[in-house]
Write a protein that holds these residues in place. Structure first.
Motif, PDB file in Angstrom:
ATOM      1  N   SER A 183      52.665  43.569  38.207  1.00  0.00           N
ATOM      2  CA  SER A 183      53.086  44.727  37.417  1.00  0.00           C
ATOM      3  C   SER A 183      54.604  44.850  37.415  1.00  0.00           C
ATOM      4  O   SER A 183      55.227  45.108  36.373  1.00  0.00           O
ATOM      5  N   LYS A 184      55.222  44.666  38.575  1.00  0.00           N
ATOM      6  CA  LYS A 184      56.676  44.725  38.663  1.00  0.00           C
ATOM      7  C   LYS A 184      57.326  43.607  37.855  1.00  0.00           C
ATOM      8  O   LYS A 184      58.359  43.813  37.194  1.00  0.00           O
ATOM      9  N   LEU A 185      56.736  42.413  37.904  1.00  0.00           N
ATOM     10  CA  LEU A 185      57.313  41.284  37.182  1.00  0.00           C
ATOM     11  C   LEU A 185      57.187  41.473  35.676  1.00  0.00           C
ATOM     12  O   LEU A 185      58.100  41.123  34.916  1.00  0.00           O
ATOM     13  N   VAL A 186      56.060  42.015  35.236  1.00  0.00           N
ATOM     14  CA  VAL A 186      55.894  42.294  33.806  1.00  0.00           C
ATOM     15  C   VAL A 186      56.931  43.308  33.350  1.00  0.00           C
ATOM     16  O   VAL A 186      57.535  43.175  32.279  1.00  0.00           O
ATOM     17  N   GLU A 187      57.180  44.334  34.161  1.00  0.00           N
ATOM     18  CA  GLU A 187      58.201  45.324  33.831  1.00  0.00           C
ATOM     19  C   GLU A 187      59.583  44.672  33.724  1.00  0.00           C
ATOM     20  O   GLU A 187      60.421  45.104  32.928  1.00  0.00           O
ATOM     21  N   ALA A 188      59.807  43.617  34.529  1.00  0.00           N
ATOM     22  CA  ALA A 188      61.087  42.913  34.497  1.00  0.00           C
ATOM     23  C   ALA A 188      61.177  41.935  33.337  1.00  0.00           C
ATOM     24  O   ALA A 188      62.222  41.317  33.140  1.00  0.00           O
ATOM     25  N   GLY A 189      60.102  41.786  32.578  1.00  0.00           N
ATOM     26  CA  GLY A 189      60.122  40.908  31.417  1.00  0.00           C
ATOM     27  C   GLY A 189      59.700  39.487  31.694  1.00  0.00           C
ATOM     28  O   GLY A 189      59.950  38.594  30.880  1.00  0.00           O
ATOM     29  N   VAL A 190      59.064  39.232  32.831  1.00  0.00           N
ATOM     30  CA  VAL A 190      58.605  37.878  33.161  1.00  0.00           C
ATOM     31  C   VAL A 190      57.310  37.578  32.412  1.00  0.00           C
ATOM     32  O   VAL A 190      56.372  38.380  32.441  1.00  0.00           O
ATOM     33  N   SER A 191      57.242  36.430  31.760  1.00  0.00           N
ATOM     34  CA  SER A 191      55.999  35.978  31.138  1.00  0.00           C
ATOM     35  C   SER A 191      55.130  35.313  32.199  1.00  0.00           C
ATOM     36  O   SER A 191      55.647  34.647  33.105  1.00  0.00           O
ATOM     37  N   LEU A 192      53.822  35.476  32.083  1.00  0.00           N
ATOM     38  CA  LEU A 192      52.888  34.987  33.092  1.00  0.00           C
ATOM     39  C   LEU A 192      51.900  34.006  32.489  1.00  0.00           C
ATOM     40  O   LEU A 192      51.431  34.188  31.358  1.00  0.00           O
ATOM     41  N   ALA A 193      51.577  32.973  33.226  1.00  0.00           N
ATOM     42  CA  ALA A 193      50.501  32.058  32.862  1.00  0.00           C
ATOM     43  C   ALA A 193      49.751  31.721  34.142  1.00  0.00           C
ATOM     44  O   ALA A 193      50.374  31.498  35.187  1.00  0.00           O
ATOM     45  N   ALA A 194      48.430  31.704  34.093  1.00  0.00           N
ATOM     46  CA  ALA A 194      47.644  31.477  35.307  1.00  0.00           C
ATOM     47  C   ALA A 194      46.399  30.670  34.991  1.00  0.00           C
ATOM     48  O   ALA A 194      45.917  30.655  33.858  1.00  0.00           O
ATOM     49  N   THR A 195      45.889  29.988  36.011  1.00  0.00           N
ATOM     50  CA  THR A 195      44.615  29.281  35.897  1.00  0.00           C
ATOM     51  C   THR A 195      43.687  29.766  36.999  1.00  0.00           C
ATOM     52  O   THR A 195      44.123  30.172  38.068  1.00  0.00           O
ATOM     53  N   SER A 196      42.412  29.701  36.724  1.00  0.00           N
ATOM     54  CA  SER A 196      41.407  30.003  37.735  1.00  0.00           C
ATOM     55  C   SER A 196      40.058  29.551  37.216  1.00  0.00           C
ATOM     56  O   SER A 196      39.927  29.102  36.076  1.00  0.00           O
ATOM     57  N   ASN A 197      39.061  29.683  38.081  1.00  0.00           N
ATOM     58  CA  ASN A 197      37.682  29.428  37.677  1.00  0.00           C
ATOM     59  C   ASN A 197      36.953  30.735  37.436  1.00  0.00           C
ATOM     60  O   ASN A 197      35.744  30.754  37.292  1.00  0.00           O
ATOM     61  N   THR A 198      37.673  31.840  37.415  1.00  0.00           N
ATOM     62  CA  THR A 198      37.054  33.148  37.311  1.00  0.00           C
ATOM     63  C   THR A 198      37.764  33.973  36.254  1.00  0.00           C
ATOM     64  O   THR A 198      38.995  34.030  36.243  1.00  0.00           O
ATOM     65  N   LEU A 199      37.030  34.594  35.359  1.00  0.00           N
ATOM     66  CA  LEU A 199      37.633  35.457  34.353  1.00  0.00           C
ATOM     67  C   LEU A 199      38.349  36.614  35.029  1.00  0.00           C
ATOM     68  O   LEU A 199      37.935  37.080  36.086  1.00  0.00           O
ATOM     69  N   PRO A 200      39.458  37.116  34.437  1.00  0.00           N
ATOM     70  CA  PRO A 200      40.247  38.169  35.086  1.00  0.00           C
ATOM     71  C   PRO A 200      39.422  39.364  35.519  1.00  0.00           C
ATOM     72  O   PRO A 200      39.624  39.903  36.599  1.00  0.00           O
ATOM     73  N   GLY A 201      38.474  39.809  34.709  1.00  0.00           N
ATOM     74  CA  GLY A 201      37.671  40.965  35.071  1.00  0.00           C
ATOM     75  C   GLY A 201      36.678  40.704  36.176  1.00  0.00           C
ATOM     76  O   GLY A 201      36.073  41.637  36.717  1.00  0.00           O
ATOM     77  N   LYS A 202      36.477  39.434  36.528  1.00  0.00           N
ATOM     78  CA  LYS A 202      35.508  39.070  37.565  1.00  0.00           C
ATOM     79  C   LYS A 202      36.188  38.645  38.863  1.00  0.00           C
ATOM     80  O   LYS A 202      35.514  38.204  39.787  1.00  0.00           O
ATOM     81  N   LEU A 203      37.507  38.743  38.944  1.00  0.00           N
ATOM     82  CA  LEU A 203      38.210  38.329  40.150  1.00  0.00           C
ATOM     83  C   LEU A 203      37.693  39.091  41.359  1.00  0.00           C
ATOM     84  O   LEU A 203      37.517  40.302  41.327  1.00  0.00           O
ATOM     85  N   GLY A 204      37.466  38.367  42.439  1.00  0.00           N
ATOM     86  CA  GLY A 204      37.023  38.997  43.673  1.00  0.00           C
ATOM     87  C   GLY A 204      35.516  39.089  43.823  1.00  0.00           C
ATOM     88  O   GLY A 204      35.024  39.392  44.897  1.00  0.00           O
ATOM     89  N   GLU A 205      34.754  38.791  42.787  1.00  0.00           N
ATOM     90  CA  GLU A 205      33.292  38.893  42.888  1.00  0.00           C
ATOM     91  C   GLU A 205      32.761  37.914  43.923  1.00  0.00           C
ATOM     92  O   GLU A 205      33.136  36.752  43.952  1.00  0.00           O
ATOM     93  N   GLY A 206      31.865  38.405  44.760  1.00  0.00           N
ATOM     94  CA  GLY A 206      31.239  37.544  45.755  1.00  0.00           C
ATOM     95  C   GLY A 206      32.065  37.338  46.999  1.00  0.00           C
ATOM     96  O   GLY A 206      31.629  36.686  47.930  1.00  0.00           O
ATOM     97  N   ARG A 207      33.292  37.880  47.044  1.00  0.00           N
ATOM     98  CA  ARG A 207      34.155  37.653  48.200  1.00  0.00           C
ATOM     99  C   ARG A 207      34.463  38.945  48.940  1.00  0.00           C
ATOM    100  O   ARG A 207      34.726  38.932  50.115  1.00  0.00           O
ATOM    101  N   PHE A 208      34.496  40.071  48.258  1.00  0.00           N
ATOM    102  CA  PHE A 208      34.652  41.346  48.918  1.00  0.00           C
ATOM    103  C   PHE A 208      34.075  42.413  48.002  1.00  0.00           C
ATOM    104  O   PHE A 208      33.586  42.116  46.921  1.00  0.00           O
ATOM    105  N   ALA A 209      34.136  43.639  48.425  1.00  0.00           N
ATOM    106  CA  ALA A 209      33.546  44.719  47.628  1.00  0.00           C
ATOM    107  C   ALA A 209      34.435  45.010  46.429  1.00  0.00           C
ATOM    108  O   ALA A 209      35.248  45.935  46.423  1.00  0.00           O
ATOM    109  N   ALA A 210      34.272  44.199  45.394  1.00  0.00           N
ATOM    110  CA  ALA A 210      35.145  44.292  44.227  1.00  0.00           C
ATOM    111  C   ALA A 210      35.100  45.666  43.583  1.00  0.00           C
ATOM    112  O   ALA A 210      36.104  46.131  43.037  1.00  0.00           O
ATOM    113  N   ALA A 211      33.956  46.332  43.656  1.00  0.00           N
ATOM    114  CA  ALA A 211      33.841  47.640  43.018  1.00  0.00           C
ATOM    115  C   ALA A 211      34.814  48.637  43.629  1.00  0.00           C
ATOM    116  O   ALA A 211      35.316  49.543  42.940  1.00  0.00           O
ATOM    117  N   ASP A 212      35.122  48.480  44.915  1.00  0.00           N
ATOM    118  CA  ASP A 212      36.035  49.398  45.585  1.00  0.00           C
ATOM    119  C   ASP A 212      37.475  49.223  45.113  1.00  0.00           C
ATOM    120  O   ASP A 212      38.329  50.062  45.342  1.00  0.00           O
TER     121      ASP A 212
END
Length: 377
Positions: free
Chosen positions: A190-219
């Motif tokens: 969030s701070k980097l976006v405010e500073a104008g930094v462009s972001l690119a990322a890779t993963s095997n998990t869609l952004p809305g599903k990050l953390g699923e199966g590893r901790f209580a994502a709902a919290d």
């Protein structure tokens, strides 16, 4: 990178870089005997694509015709890269305004590549880094683990100052493994976006599903959704290119073959696998790159299933660093596809484990000509 950490932080010098000495020709060395020390300056200097991806570009990516999303990804990512640095302001006011367009971009400032292991996401991410029309010292490339390690070394505020001076941040292998990382990375980006930094990322998990199966994502849904808002998801389908049309991984070799190969190969290391796993627990993952520095071949005896999840996750990081450095691996014991038990392969870290299997298998295939001179078991 040409821009030093001291220049970015503007708070003086840092410790001199200290690393393991490169392995010299002669008898095989043991990785277990190496205890590398890595300076903060080195952590920053290494924020660039690893050696394996130094020469990749969009035009060297070969899309699978059976999966049109791959060709579409190349087109969309090339357009994204071309727009990096179109308009931004340095938070410290040093560079002032940089403008190619009259209006600031709206919506997500980043792109998020989602797909299975081996579809070329890191290749494409590195291509974004290379294609972005800004100087090398104004763009950064690192894994998610390297990013969190940097925060641990510098502290949150100074990490924002360092990364806020870039115009592009590429994050490979994006994973949220615990609540602390979720809040930390959400706040950082969030701070980097405010500073104008462009972001690119890779993963095997869609952004809305990050953390699923590893901790209580709902919290932590609010923080996870905040992360998702920074990225435009881009799905990439396909099969693991490391195994596409290639022979199966070579079977493990006999202990004697592995030991002889280590003795007759310049720059080889030789370790008993259980001992190496124990040693990894005493070395911070941020130092694994330095641990294998100068090694040309990794020789392992007694490869066996990994006993627990903490050990397995450390091995995943080592496999990533070996793969980035293109260091072949020859081993005795069980095949690499039996490293992780069924419970692990069904759990929340399964994609990490499958990636490690895929990469170690590719490195074992690279070492096959050396092992075959003495014969397989």
């Amino acid at each position: 990178m040409s821009c030093s950490l001291a220049r970015r932080l503007q708070w003086g010098t840092v410790s001199t870089r200290a690393t393991s000495s490169p392995i010299e020709p002669g008898p095989p060395h043991s990785l277990c005997e190496r205890r590398p020390q890595v300076s903060v300056e080195r952590l920053v200097d290494e924020l660039e694509p690893p050696w394996r991806f130094e020469g990749v570009r969009f035009d060297t990516y070969i899309p699978d015709p059976n999966h049109p999303s791959q060709a579409d990804a190349v087109t969309r990512l090339a357009a994204f890269a071309a727009g990096v640095g179109a308009e931004r302001r340095d938070p410290g006011g040093i560079r002032g305004w940089f403008s190619r367009k009259p209006a600031a971009p709206t919506g997500p400032r980043g792109v998020y590549l989602d797909g299975g292991y081996g579809v070329g996401k890191t290749h494409l991410l590195a291509s974004v880094w290379h294609a972005a029309p800004v100087p090398a010292h104004q763009k950064a490339f690192g894994t998610f683990v390297e990013l969190t390690n940097l925060v641990g070394a510098l502290g949150f505020r100074d990490t924002v100052r360092v990364l806020g001076g870039y115009r592009l941040l590429c994050i490979d292998e994006f994973e949220l493994d615990d609540p602390g990382d979720t809040v930390l990375v959400s706040s950082l980006l969030s701070k980097l976006v405010e500073a104008g930094v462009s972001l690119a990322a890779t993963s095997n998990t869609l952004p809305g599903k990050l953390g699923e199966g590893r901790f209580a994502a709902a919290d932590f849904l609010r923080e996870i959704q905040g992360l998702s808002a920074h990225f435009q998801p881009l799905r990439i389908d396909g099969e693991d290119y490391r195994h596409r049309g290639l022979p199966e991984a070579p079977p493990p070799y006999a202990d004697e073959v592995v030991a002889k190969t280590a003795r007759t190969t310049s720059g080889a290391s030789l370790d008993h696998f259980p001992h190496l796993l124990g040693h990894l627990s005493q070395v911070h993952p941020s130092r694994y790159g330095a641990l294998i520095e100068g090694v040309r071949l990794v020789c392992l005896t007694g490869v066996a299933p990994v006993p627990d999840q903490s050990t397995a996750l450390r091995l995943v990081v080592l496999a990533d660093r070996l793969y980035d450095a293109e260091i072949p691996v020859i081993a005795s014991g069980v095949p690499f596809d039996r490293l992780f038990g069924e419970d692990m392969l069904r759990g929340g870290y399964r994609k990490k484990y499958y990636r490690a299997i895929s990469r170690l298998t590719a490195l074992a295939r690279d070492a096959k000509p050396l092992g075959d001179t003495d014969g397989a078991s």
